[in-house]
Every structure is written in structure tokens, then in C-alpha cells.
Design an enzyme around this catalytic site. Sequence first.
Site, short mmCIF file in Angstrom:
data_model
loop_
_atom_site.label_atom_id
_atom_site.label_comp_id
_atom_site.label_asym_id
_atom_site.label_seq_id
_atom_site.Cartn_x
_atom_site.Cartn_y
_atom_site.Cartn_z
N ARG A 151 -66.11 -1.19 -0.62
CA ARG A 151 -67.38 -0.86 0.05
C ARG A 151 -67.99 -2.06 0.75
NH1 ARG A 151 -64.62 0.72 -3.94
NH2 ARG A 151 -65.95 -0.39 -5.38
N CYS A 162 -73.08 3.26 -8.91
CA CYS A 162 -72.76 2.15 -7.99
C CYS A 162 -73.82 2.16 -6.91
CB CYS A 162 -71.38 2.34 -7.38
SG CYS A 162 -71.03 1.20 -6.01
N THR A 196 -74.11 0.22 -4.13
CA THR A 196 -73.61 0.11 -2.76
C THR A 196 -73.15 1.46 -2.22
OG1 THR A 196 -72.89 -2.13 -3.28
CG2 THR A 196 -72.05 -1.18 -1.24
N THR A 252 -75.75 -6.24 -3.42
CA THR A 252 -74.74 -6.63 -2.43
C THR A 252 -75.39 -6.72 -1.06
OG1 THR A 252 -74.16 -4.35 -1.93
CG2 THR A 252 -72.90 -5.42 -3.68
N LYS A 261 -65.40 -8.02 -11.78
CA LYS A 261 -64.30 -7.09 -11.49
C LYS A 261 -62.98 -7.56 -12.11
CE LYS A 261 -66.40 -5.40 -7.19
NZ LYS A 261 -66.81 -4.06 -7.63
N CYS A 296 -77.00 -4.06 -8.45
CA CYS A 296 -75.55 -3.98 -8.29
C CYS A 296 -75.06 -3.77 -9.71
CB CYS A 296 -74.99 -5.27 -7.70
SG CYS A 296 -73.19 -5.35 -7.80
#
Lengths: 250, 250
Positions: A53, A87, A89, A130, A170, A200
Site C-alpha cells: 500500500r 490497517c 493505510t 504512514t 513486518k 499505523c
Amino acid sequence: MSLTRTPLVGVLGGMGPLATVDFLHKLILATPAGRDQEHVPTVVWNVPQIPDRQHYLAGHGDSPLPAMLEGIERLNEAGATRIVIPCNTAHHWFDELAAASTAPLIHIVDATLDALERDAASECVGIIATRGTLQSGLYQQRLAARGISYVLPDEPALDRWFTPGCYAVKRNALPLAGNLLEQVAEALVGQGATRLILACTEVPVALAAINSPLQAVSIDPAVALAKAVLAYWNHAQAAGAVQPTALAAP
Amino acid sequence: MSLTRTPLVGVLGGMGPLATVDFLHKLILATPAGRDQEHVPTVVWNVPQIPDRQHYLAGHGDSPLPAMLEGIERLNEAGATRIVIPCNTAHHWFDELAAASTAPLIHIVDATLDALERDAASECVGIIATRGTLQSGLYQQRLAARGISYVLPDEPALDRWFTPGCYAVKRNALPLAGNLLEQVAEALVGQGATRLILACTEVPVALAAINSPLQAVSIDPAVALAKAVLAYWNHAQAAGAVQPTALAAP
């Protein structure tokens, strides 16, 4: 869609997989259940093979929208009566996803600002998010509409601390991620923030990993979303209590 | 079912919801991924409104089988190519569930004994499990078939420590649960066990919560199941590498 449909919460996950698990865990912790059967039923589409994304919003690579739309379709087919996306984003595409879904979607920003207002904050809110989320103005527009002032991370803070911190989550490098992301939080406090929105879903995981004291002034949108899901579930249960025959139908 | 079907792991969850989240977390931790897209895609039917498995096996209440069969059906409809069940007791119904599923099921006991053999254990194995799992003989039969000796908790240990410990996990009272379940583990060591199989998915959660030293000699079937899922995923990826065109088809 009839009133007698069994409530089932669809989760469009995989962005990222750890944030999805974190949300599911927070939903369980927020639920005052004494046994398995009292927990919120969920169906989770946790397929992370979705184009990045942040890259796409920065002008690189494929759009993640088709993969997200497939998830929405599968969740509807599986019988979801509400859908959430843990999420921030991904909420850039909220309107397209909501338009394609029979089941209504709960917006993570609405859930978060409801939590902020319940805490009676007329303070200055720092937003950790983000670039894509910040550029979309999702939080800023809704904060401004409620007359709440806010501050944002500057470009160097995003480059030096936020982006590497996010990608460290991540790949499960949580202590490193925590130290990087705490620096973004401290910079916002330096700019005048008295409350922080960890907008985020990777950030709360990282700050918890290092037990950051800034958690005390933070709102976690994943927790806010879990509470909104629980409110829906409680409402659906209460509605069921007044029409038991209809709800007992297969 | 064609060879070109996209691999997707179905998880029949909800037994209980926290054990499901724990399994998903262990799958992520077991995966050597550097970014979201490298994680195993899963679809999770996490609907805990299933009649109590332990009660039914003890002769009370409704059978959980119909609710579990519905989950298997939904996971197949969603496109699952393998299905796992992160709940040992539910494996009492494994044959009926496997017979009703197009996607093959991975058995949690097979995954666990594979992990034990990889650890080269010709030791005495203590099994911590529900009465239902113990009475079904799932672990005992498979251990005996491999010539591995074992010991089981006695009735007082199940009544005094195991059952209350298990239900304490279900209501999130983790330190209490850890202290109760560690006593079951210590009793088995007293009976000669040199390795422990934590064959009820609630137990590893509880022992981790109190950081029990007995974790060092324990095999967690949820971790073993995660590794079996990862082995399937790696194999499917490798198979894809030799027929990229077919796999790229929609």
C-alpha cells in the site's frame, strides 16, 4: 439481507499479518466473556499477497485495490454482516471497498475519534501514520471537523524513524522497531502533542514490545476498532433478545 | 481441484478463540518472511458458537460436530487448499471432518510426533490434555505405534489442576492458569516424564504467561502444526516455481 441473519464480523486482514493477529487478540481482551461461546464470531481473510500500500501511494507498483476487493467479496460470501480492516493505510480505499460490500464496513478513524471523545480530550493530538495515511488526510479532516488541533511528523522523522520502524515490525524485529517508533512519538510531544494516535497498526505492537511510557497518552486504533466491533455485537445480541423466534430460525 | 489452485490455508478456529490467535501468531513467528507478501495466506473461521467439546465427550450437551462441519464447508467455499484445527480435543472428530472436506486436513498429532522425532526423543513422554483427548487415545495410539513410552495425568490432577486451569485461560486469567497447569506438568515429571506434549492448546499460553521453566522440555502442538503448515506452503511455492505460467493464471 434479512433482520434475522446471524451476526458475523468479517476481518479483511493481511495488512500486515501480525497487525491482524494483534487486532484479533485485542478484540478477545476487550470482550467480557466467561467462556468460548461468548466471544465475537469472526471470519478472517488473512491473505497478505496484496501489493504494498505504501509503495503504491508513493507512486510505485501495482494497486492493492483488486486484491482487497477479492477479500471483501470472500468475506461477504462467507456470511459477514459487518466488516472491519485492521490497517489504517488501507482506509485510503474505504469508499470503493464499502461500495462493493453488502455488509457495512466500520471505519477505523470513526472508531478512533469516538474513543478520543469518550476520553474528553480537547487536547493537541499527534498523529503517527504512514505517508499514505497522512497524505490522504483521513485523520486530519475528521479531527478538524470536530475542532481538535493536531500535529504531524515531519519528513525527516518519517524517513529516519517511522518507515524503518514500520518495516522492522513486518520482519519481527520488535525491540528495534519500538526504539525507532518511540522517537517519532517523542518528536510529536516536542511539537506540542498531549495525546497520540498510533494510526499505523504496526506502531502499538512496537511500543508495547519496549514497554514505552508514551503508551499512557496513546490511543490505539486497533483497540478502538475492537470496541466498535464489540458494541456492534452487543447491539446485535440485544436486538436478538427481543425477537428470539426470528433469530432462532436457520 | 486443479494443480494450479492458489495455495490457501484454512483454519477451523474458535476452540477457543485465544488458542486460534495463539496459533496464527506462532505461524507468523515460524515464517522466515521479510515482508507481508511472504507470509502464509490463511482464511480463518473463528466462530466460537460451537457446543462445548469437553462437556459433550463427558456425556453432557449437544454434539459440536454440526457446527464444526459448517466451518469446514465455509473454509472449502472460501478456497482453502489445506485445513488445520488448532484444538487437540476437536481432533476426536477428525475423520468425520476430513471426510466432509475437499481440502485435505493436516492432523495436529501427526505434526506433533513429527516434531518429537526430529528432536530424536526416545524418552518418556508426558501428555497434558483434556479428558476427551486422553480418552480418545489419539496421542497414546500414535506414540505406541512409534515405540515411545508415555505417562498420563491421573484423575485428581485433571480435577484439581487441569480442568480449572483450562477454563482460567478461556476467561483470560493467565497467571492463575499457568500456576494450575504447571502443577500438572510437575506431576508428570514426578511420574518419570522427560518430555512433555502440551496437547491442549490452552496450556502453552498459560505456561508462557508464568514463564515456566518446564517449557524447555515441552513440545507445543500449535508450534508443530505451524511448522507443518509452513512445510506445506514451502512445498506449494516450490511446486509453483516449476510451473510458473499455470500458477500465474487467474
